[in-house]
Design a protein around this motif. Sequence first.
Motif, short mmCIF file in Angstrom:
data_model
loop_
_atom_site.label_atom_id
_atom_site.label_comp_id
_atom_site.label_asym_id
_atom_site.label_seq_id
_atom_site.Cartn_x
_atom_site.Cartn_y
_atom_site.Cartn_z
N ALA A 1 0.81 -1.21 0.00
CA ALA A 1 0.00 0.00 0.00
C ALA A 1 0.85 1.26 0.00
CB ALA A 1 -0.92 0.01 1.22
N PRO B 1 3.45 3.13 -2.06
CA PRO B 1 4.11 3.18 -3.36
C PRO B 1 5.61 3.36 -3.20
CG PRO B 1 2.15 4.58 -3.36
CD PRO B 1 2.40 4.17 -1.93
N SER C 1 5.15 11.07 -6.66
CA SER C 1 3.98 11.49 -7.42
C SER C 1 3.79 10.62 -8.65
CB SER C 1 4.17 12.94 -7.87
OG SER C 1 5.24 13.03 -8.80
N THR C 2 2.60 10.73 -9.25
CA THR C 2 2.30 9.99 -10.47
C THR C 2 3.25 10.40 -11.58
OG1 THR C 2 -0.01 9.87 -9.83
CG2 THR C 2 0.52 9.45 -12.13
N LYS D 1 -8.62 0.12 -1.75
CA LYS D 1 -8.17 1.08 -2.76
C LYS D 1 -9.02 0.97 -4.01
CE LYS D 1 -4.46 2.14 -0.27
NZ LYS D 1 -4.27 3.47 0.35
N SER E 1 -8.35 2.84 -9.72
CA SER E 1 -7.51 3.92 -10.20
C SER E 1 -6.20 4.00 -9.42
CB SER E 1 -8.26 5.25 -10.12
OG SER E 1 -8.66 5.52 -8.78
N TRP E 2 -6.26 3.66 -8.13
CA TRP E 2 -5.04 3.69 -7.31
C TRP E 2 -4.05 2.66 -7.81
CZ3 TRP E 2 -2.22 0.30 -4.40
CH2 TRP E 2 -1.28 0.85 -3.53
N PHE E 3 -4.52 1.45 -8.08
CA PHE E 3 -3.63 0.40 -8.55
C PHE E 3 -3.04 0.76 -9.91
CE2 PHE E 3 -6.23 -1.90 -5.47
CZ PHE E 3 -5.27 -2.66 -4.82
N GLU E 4 -3.86 1.35 -10.77
CA GLU E 4 -3.38 1.70 -12.10
C GLU E 4 -2.35 2.83 -12.04
OE1 GLU E 4 -5.15 2.37 -16.59
OE2 GLU E 4 -6.51 2.30 -14.88
N GLU E 5 -2.57 3.80 -11.18
CA GLU E 5 -1.66 4.95 -11.09
C GLU E 5 -0.36 4.60 -10.37
OE1 GLU E 5 -3.88 7.96 -9.15
OE2 GLU E 5 -5.30 8.24 -10.80
N ASN E 6 -0.42 3.72 -9.38
CA ASN E 6 0.75 3.46 -8.55
C ASN E 6 1.52 2.20 -8.93
OD1 ASN E 6 0.75 5.55 -6.21
ND2 ASN E 6 -1.38 4.92 -6.40
#
Length: 466
Positions: free
Chosen positions: A39, A41, A45-46, A282, A285-290
């Motif tokens: 959890a 990252p 930042s992205t 989560k 979107s969190w999994f995809e971004e991180n």
Amino acid sequence: MWVPQVSRQETASVVPCGEGASGTARSTKGGSQIAEQLATPVHGSTRKSRMLYTTYQAQHTILEPWRVMAQGLADCLHQILPSGPAESSLEELLAGGVFSRSMAAAHEVFARLKLTHARPAFDIASVVCQGREYAITEEKVMSTPFGTLLRFRKEGGPELPRVLLVAPMSGHFATLLRDTVRTLLQDHDVYITDWHNARDVPLRHGPFGLDDYTDHLIRFLDRMGPGSHLMAICQPCVAALAATSLMAQDAHPAQPRSLTLMAGPIDCRVNPTGVNELATSKPMSWFEENMIHKVPWTQRGAGRKVYPGFVQLSAFMAMNRERHQKAFEDMYAHIAAGEHDKAAHTKAFYEEYFAVADLPAEFYLETVGKVFQTYDLPRGALSWRDTMVDPRAIRRTALFTVEGERDDICSVGQTVAAQDLCTSVRPYWRTHHVQTGVGHYGVFSGRRWQNEIYPRVRDVIHQTAA
């Protein structure tokens, strides 16, 4: 999912951070620790995350020549130094003694502190079957851009039940099931799903999602022919049950005679672990971004979106930093003392552990969503290429489910849930076993797998083989 496979390796015997080959269990806090690490990252930042893979690859490329030179120097010093443990002798003194041994050890440890991205060898040269030793040859029966159907052929061996062992696509390679394969080979004709590293698959071959994974299992079973058996470990249990259901719905002649599901997340709503709780805490979107990154342009799969193996490994290394550090300190001490036999086991472990494979982003995200968030299979909502998956269609396949009493990754109750879904299978063809005293890894590797679980697996296969 991706977590069980790595967690399984975290519990290997060389690094004293969990269950070993004997199958003793690690702390029940393990699942929550895993969740906590994943959890967090490994980047900021992205925007920074977009450069993570490129930065990693650049560092790897820059350090590689230095590691090669370090290993070369270590090899030269080992050639000069007397073989065996360090001792006070003229030969030892002339070779540089403690200084040379320390330098050789330091350079070798540095050279081994690296990740690789190629599958290690299975190294199964022979096996004893029916009282006779047979040489083993690896045969590529069928290959696609994303995976190979690999057979371990016994030269001149007897005809035995054919078993497809489904390895997880989980951040490492199928060689992590080496012990499982070696045990099965005693009484079976063994095939395995040898998944390829997604970073090596050119973008022109398109995406690879959960439907594609299931499709591969159906195609592999079709290639093996009628009368085969299916055995899935961890993450692919959902796909294996889906493939068997679809083949039954289609009255496919190659539908497996038996299906063995071991420590798999069929229904994660049952006794949720820390990993399960992370998946639901989560949004997608969190999994995809991180967690999702693009393969750098220097690799064959340039531009492909993946869940990098090194990201997952970093999380688990951080979770057990002190234990991994101690393992390398001990390896240095053994090499410096000339105790190469003691260092060999640790070397072998990390050669396997540091061999990481990327997952296709589509497969990773769909697994998180359909298996761990919305529970599509147990809810009767899982579909494959617009066809609903119905486990009730299974009638001609025996079902055997196995769980570990102390499994903190896929807890007791999550795998046996398959029994409630396959209501059309005859009662005497449905079997369940909970192995006492083992965690996740002990279900399919180690002494209890070999002595207590495997005989049950073998009996189910052979009883339905006729």
